[in-house]
Design a protein around this motif. Structure first.
Motif, PDB file in Angstrom:
ATOM      1  N   MET A   1       0.848  -1.199   0.000  1.00 52.97           N
ATOM      2  CA  MET A   1       0.000   0.000   0.000  1.00 52.97           C
ATOM      3  C   MET A   1       0.879   1.242   0.000  1.00 52.97           C
ATOM      4  SD  MET A   1      -2.806   1.150   2.858  1.00 52.97           S
ATOM      5  CE  MET A   1      -3.717  -0.362   2.656  1.00 52.97           C
ATOM      6  N   SER A   2       0.558   2.206  -0.839  1.00 56.67           N
ATOM      7  CA  SER A   2       1.345   3.435  -0.923  1.00 56.67           C
ATOM      8  C   SER A   2       1.006   4.343   0.237  1.00 56.67           C
ATOM      9  CB  SER A   2       1.063   4.144  -2.249  1.00 56.67           C
ATOM     10  OG  SER A   2      -0.234   4.698  -2.224  1.00 56.67           O
ATOM     11  N   ARG A   3       1.803   5.377   0.415  1.00 54.27           N
ATOM     12  CA  ARG A   3       1.561   6.327   1.489  1.00 54.27           C
ATOM     13  C   ARG A   3       0.304   7.159   1.253  1.00 54.27           C
ATOM     14  NH1 ARG A   3       6.924   9.669   1.882  1.00 54.27           N
ATOM     15  NH2 ARG A   3       6.641   9.551  -0.380  1.00 54.27           N
ATOM     16  N   GLU A   4      -0.171   7.218   0.021  1.00 51.29           N
ATOM     17  CA  GLU A   4      -1.343   8.038  -0.297  1.00 51.29           C
ATOM     18  C   GLU A   4      -2.665   7.315  -0.071  1.00 51.29           C
ATOM     19  OE1 GLU A   4       1.269   7.721  -2.482  1.00 51.29           O
ATOM     20  OE2 GLU A   4       2.172   9.616  -1.828  1.00 51.29           O
ATOM     21  N   THR A   5      -2.640   6.022   0.221  1.00 51.04           N
ATOM     22  CA  THR A   5      -3.875   5.271   0.406  1.00 51.04           C
ATOM     23  C   THR A   5      -3.885   4.549   1.742  1.00 51.04           C
ATOM     24  OG1 THR A   5      -3.022   3.275  -0.664  1.00 51.04           O
ATOM     25  CG2 THR A   5      -4.101   4.921  -2.079  1.00 51.04           C
ATOM     26  N   MET A   6      -5.061   4.069   2.096  1.00 50.89           N
ATOM     27  CA  MET A   6      -5.228   3.310   3.346  1.00 50.89           C
ATOM     28  C   MET A   6      -6.345   2.297   3.144  1.00 50.89           C
ATOM     29  SD  MET A   6      -7.450   5.898   5.761  1.00 50.89           S
ATOM     30  CE  MET A   6      -9.064   6.491   5.194  1.00 50.89           C
ATOM     31  N   GLU A   7      -6.415   1.307   4.020  1.00 52.62           N
ATOM     32  CA  GLU A   7      -7.520   0.360   4.009  1.00 52.62           C
ATOM     33  C   GLU A   7      -8.708   0.944   4.757  1.00 52.62           C
ATOM     34  OE1 GLU A   7      -6.662  -3.519   5.473  1.00 52.62           O
ATOM     35  OE2 GLU A   7      -5.859  -4.210   3.555  1.00 52.62           O
ATOM     36  N   ALA A   8      -9.890   0.680   4.238  1.00 56.65           N
ATOM     37  CA  ALA A   8     -11.121   1.152   4.871  1.00 56.65           C
ATOM     38  C   ALA A   8     -12.270   0.237   4.486  1.00 56.65           C
ATOM     39  CB  ALA A   8     -11.422   2.585   4.441  1.00 56.65           C
ATOM     40  N   LEU A   9     -13.332   0.272   5.308  1.00 52.93           N
ATOM     41  CA  LEU A   9     -14.565  -0.446   4.980  1.00 52.93           C
ATOM     42  C   LEU A   9     -15.477   0.500   4.219  1.00 52.93           C
ATOM     43  CD1 LEU A   9     -15.385  -2.425   8.254  1.00 52.93           C
ATOM     44  CD2 LEU A   9     -14.003  -3.110   6.288  1.00 52.93           C
ATOM     45  N   THR A  10     -15.924   0.059   3.037  1.00 50.37           N
ATOM     46  CA  THR A  10     -16.712   0.925   2.166  1.00 50.37           C
ATOM     47  C   THR A  10     -18.072   0.304   1.858  1.00 50.37           C
ATOM     48  OG1 THR A  10     -15.681  -0.035   0.194  1.00 50.37           O
ATOM     49  CG2 THR A  10     -14.674   1.963   1.109  1.00 50.37           C
ATOM     50  N   TRP A  11     -19.039   1.194   1.616  1.00 48.32           N
ATOM     51  CA  TRP A  11     -20.428   0.809   1.373  1.00 48.32           C
ATOM     52  C   TRP A  11     -20.685   0.681  -0.126  1.00 48.32           C
ATOM     53  CZ3 TRP A  11     -24.632   2.922  -1.221  1.00 48.32           C
ATOM     54  CH2 TRP A  11     -25.899   2.496  -0.848  1.00 48.32           C
ATOM     55  N   HIS A  12     -21.361  -0.413  -0.527  1.00 49.16           N
ATOM     56  CA  HIS A  12     -21.675  -0.628  -1.941  1.00 49.16           C
ATOM     57  C   HIS A  12     -23.106  -1.110  -2.147  1.00 49.16           C
ATOM     58  CE1 HIS A  12     -17.645   0.067  -3.645  1.00 49.16           C
ATOM     59  NE2 HIS A  12     -17.238  -0.362  -2.461  1.00 49.16           N
ATOM     60  N   GLY A  13     -24.008  -0.701  -1.239  1.00 49.75           N
ATOM     61  CA  GLY A  13     -25.394  -1.079  -1.413  1.00 49.75           C
ATOM     62  C   GLY A  13     -25.856  -2.066  -0.374  1.00 49.75           C
ATOM     63  N   VAL A  19     -13.662  -4.271   1.905  1.00 51.96           N
ATOM     64  CA  VAL A  19     -12.380  -3.690   2.295  1.00 51.96           C
ATOM     65  C   VAL A  19     -11.717  -3.172   1.025  1.00 51.96           C
ATOM     66  CG1 VAL A  19     -10.152  -4.090   3.400  1.00 51.96           C
ATOM     67  CG2 VAL A  19     -12.170  -5.340   4.190  1.00 51.96           C
ATOM     68  N   GLU A  20     -11.423  -1.880   1.011  1.00 47.19           N
ATOM     69  CA  GLU A  20     -10.826  -1.287  -0.178  1.00 47.19           C
ATOM     70  C   GLU A  20      -9.735  -0.299   0.214  1.00 47.19           C
ATOM     71  OE1 GLU A  20     -14.201  -1.266  -3.600  1.00 47.19           O
ATOM     72  OE2 GLU A  20     -14.328   0.382  -2.162  1.00 47.19           O
ATOM     73  N   GLU A  21      -8.873  -0.012  -0.741  1.00 46.02           N
ATOM     74  CA  GLU A  21      -7.907   1.061  -0.574  1.00 46.02           C
ATOM     75  C   GLU A  21      -8.553   2.360  -1.031  1.00 46.02           C
ATOM     76  OE1 GLU A  21      -3.975   0.655  -2.016  1.00 46.02           O
ATOM     77  OE2 GLU A  21      -3.771  -1.437  -1.382  1.00 46.02           O
ATOM     78  N   VAL A  22      -8.474   3.368  -0.178  1.00 44.35           N
ATOM     79  CA  VAL A  22      -9.048   4.682  -0.470  1.00 44.35           C
ATOM     80  C   VAL A  22      -7.992   5.738  -0.158  1.00 44.35           C
ATOM     81  CG1 VAL A  22     -11.363   3.839   0.132  1.00 44.35           C
ATOM     82  CG2 VAL A  22      -9.975   5.006   1.870  1.00 44.35           C
ATOM     83  N   PRO A  23      -8.196   6.962  -0.604  1.00 39.62           N
ATOM     84  CA  PRO A  23      -7.211   8.007  -0.305  1.00 39.62           C
ATOM     85  C   PRO A  23      -7.052   8.228   1.199  1.00 39.62           C
ATOM     86  CG  PRO A  23      -8.650   8.697  -2.082  1.00 39.62           C
ATOM     87  CD  PRO A  23      -9.233   7.431  -1.541  1.00 39.62           C
ATOM     88  N   LYS A  24      -5.826   8.382   1.607  1.00 41.26           N
ATOM     89  CA  LYS A  24      -5.528   8.677   3.003  1.00 41.26           C
ATOM     90  C   LYS A  24      -5.908  10.126   3.297  1.00 41.26           C
ATOM     91  CE  LYS A  24      -1.524   8.268   6.116  1.00 41.26           C
ATOM     92  NZ  LYS A  24      -0.072   7.937   6.137  1.00 41.26           N
ATOM     93  N   PRO A  25      -6.527  10.411   4.450  1.00 43.31           N
ATOM     94  CA  PRO A  25      -6.984  11.780   4.711  1.00 43.31           C
ATOM     95  C   PRO A  25      -5.833  12.749   4.937  1.00 43.31           C
ATOM     96  CG  PRO A  25      -7.289  10.417   6.661  1.00 43.31           C
ATOM     97  CD  PRO A  25      -6.872   9.489   5.560  1.00 43.31           C
ATOM     98  N   GLU A  26      -6.113  14.009   4.621  1.00 39.93           N
ATOM     99  CA  GLU A  26      -5.163  15.095   4.830  1.00 39.93           C
ATOM    100  C   GLU A  26      -5.851  16.236   5.555  1.00 39.93           C
ATOM    101  OE1 GLU A  26      -3.983  16.144   0.909  1.00 39.93           O
ATOM    102  OE2 GLU A  26      -2.607  14.436   0.664  1.00 39.93           O
ATOM    103  N   ILE A  27      -5.073  17.137   6.105  1.00 37.88           N
ATOM    104  CA  ILE A  27      -5.620  18.358   6.686  1.00 37.88           C
ATOM    105  C   ILE A  27      -6.250  19.182   5.567  1.00 37.88           C
ATOM    106  CG2 ILE A  27      -5.070  20.513   7.868  1.00 37.88           C
ATOM    107  CD1 ILE A  27      -4.840  18.142   9.710  1.00 37.88           C
ATOM    108  N   VAL A  28      -7.521  19.532   5.742  1.00 42.43           N
ATOM    109  CA  VAL A  28      -8.245  20.358   4.770  1.00 42.43           C
ATOM    110  C   VAL A  28      -8.401  21.782   5.296  1.00 42.43           C
ATOM    111  CG1 VAL A  28     -10.428  20.662   3.534  1.00 42.43           C
ATOM    112  CG2 VAL A  28      -9.461  18.363   3.833  1.00 42.43           C
ATOM    113  N   ASN A  29      -8.798  21.884   6.568  1.00 41.64           N
ATOM    114  CA  ASN A  29      -8.988  23.177   7.217  1.00 41.64           C
ATOM    115  C   ASN A  29      -8.015  23.305   8.386  1.00 41.64           C
ATOM    116  OD1 ASN A  29     -11.313  23.910   5.580  1.00 41.64           O
ATOM    117  ND2 ASN A  29     -12.441  22.358   6.756  1.00 41.64           N
ATOM    118  N   PRO A  30      -7.646  24.515   8.760  1.00 46.35           N
ATOM    119  CA  PRO A  30      -6.652  24.673   9.843  1.00 46.35           C
ATOM    120  C   PRO A  30      -7.148  24.192  11.200  1.00 46.35           C
ATOM    121  CG  PRO A  30      -7.558  26.803   9.179  1.00 46.35           C
ATOM    122  CD  PRO A  30      -8.022  25.808   8.165  1.00 46.35           C
TER     123      PRO A  30
END
Length: 393
Positions: A1-13, A19-30
């Motif tokens: 897994m790259s540093r830009e992604t992470m494992e997470a549980l995702t909804w598909h209906g 279990v999928e790789e999704v973007p890793k969160p970043e600071i958006v607001n201060p």
């Protein structure tokens, strides 16, 4: 897994969690922080999503609203947290500055739902944003993941500065405050009898909280034997198996015909009914005559004594056919709402630290995050004596 992604549980209906790789969160607001999740739980409310009963979910949404972990990054304006702090994150996202937050009504925050217009169209007004709980509630990424972005980080998370294990403090994120607020909303007096519908995790904490607040008797109602046993063992509750006995008749017997002083609906939209209502509620939902299965809500209104109090922590999503005439003519007080979690964090942490309660009693399963899809199914189908699941990334 790259540093830009992470494992997470995702909804598909409907009943489709992956279990999928999704973007890793970043600071958006201060005012944001990012935590590395050390423990996260599956909530009974998540099952409403799992069964596709909550509108405005989208494929790939990251689930989960009961997380804790270690702070790994903070925004420039965050003052109360530092990298390395161990925190529990409330499921309600609250700004701390609006009219509602200033009055301690954190789950009604005016500023934390960026999709407030969706909620307004359905409810008239928008409540606070919630982690991992539909786009109507903000579309926020949830905490069943390796990392989580936490908005308004000075308002939400509570620091855990003791060596209490995760499983003892994790439920400050939701179900312990939810059960406690449910009991508080029930206006309990020392001589009262309190009936609690639903012996899942929230119901278990409502039972124990009712005891803490002085109830003389607590009657727990469910049909799952291991949940009823937990209510007896840990909550000192009398129990009714609604599959074996008529709840109204039994409550009248226990209260000399008067009815419980307070009734708590800890079930919500997916209640299982018996008799004719158990058949017609799903049919009404299928043909869009109502959005919920309000069987428990109806029964609680009918059972509650005249002048009593009905507390509803169970999640409802829309229209429900209930006997409001009975509620009015019996002069019932009805109190509802998502939990104002931030209001309860410090006092309930103190109860844990003082050994008044060990919230880990509800935990029946601890599994790695990648076992999440299977644990959703197990929890939903009430298999393997499953009452509460903790997942560890």
């Amino acid at each position: 897994m790259s540093r830009e992604t992470m494992e997470a549980l995702t909804w598909h209906g409907d009943r489709d969690v992956r279990v999928e790789e999704v973007p890793k969160p970043e600071i958006v607001n201060p005012t944001d922080a990012v935590i590395e999740v050390t423990a996260t739980a599956i909530c009974g409310s998540d099952l409403h999503l799992y069964n596709d009963n909550v509108p405005s979910m989208r494929e790939g949404d990251v689930l989960g609203h009961e997380p804790m972990g270690e702070v790994v990054e903070v925004g420039d304006e965050v003052e109360s947290l530092e990298v390395g702090d161990r925190v529990v994150v409330p499921f309600t996202i609250s700004c701390g500055e609006c009219w509602f937050c200033e009055r301690g009504l954190y789950s009604l925050c005016d500023n934390s739902n960026p999709n407030a217009e969706i909620a307004r169209k359905m409810m008239g007004h928008s409540p606070a944003g919630l982690f991992g709980y539909s786009h109507m509630m903000g579309g926020y990424t949830g905490g069943q993941a390796e990392y989580l972005r936490v908005p308004y980080a000075d308002v939400g998370p509570i620091k855990i500065e003791s060596d209490l294990p995760d499983e003892q403090v994790l439920f400050l994120s939701d179900i312990f405050p939810t059960g406690y607020m449910a009991a508080e909303n029930a206006d309990i007096e020392e001589s009262d009898t309190v009936a609690v519908w639903g012996c899942g995790p929230v119901g278990q904490f409502a039972i124990q909280s009712a005891q803490m607040l002085g109830a003389e008797r607590v009657v727990a109602i469910d049909r799952i034997s291991e949940r009823l046993e937990m209510a007896r063992e840990h909550g000192d509750a009398e129990t009714i198996d609604y599959a074996e006995a008529d709840v109204y008749d039994r409550l009248m017997e226990l209260t000399g015909g008067r009815g419980p002083d307070s009734c708590i609906d800890a079930v919500g939209t997916d209640a299982h009914g018996v008799g004719l209502d158990g058949v017609t509620d799903p049919l009404k939902r299928d043909v869009k005559l109502q959005d919920d299965h309000p069987y428990v809500l109806r029964e609680a209104i009918e059972c509650c004594r005249k002048g009593g109090t009905l507390s509803v922590p169970g999640v409802y999503v829309g229209r429900a056919n209930i006997p409001f005439g009975a509620a009015m003519n019996k002069a019932l007080t009805i109190k509802t709402g998502q939990t104002h979690v931030q209001r309860y964090l410090d006092p309930l942490l103190e109860k844990i630290e003082d050994s008044e309660i060990d919230p880990s009693f509800v935990v029946t399963h601890e599994e790695p995050l990648d076992a999440g899809p299977e644990m959703y199914r197990t929890f939903n189908d009430k298999e393997d004596d499953c009452i509460k699941v903790i997942l560890t990334p």
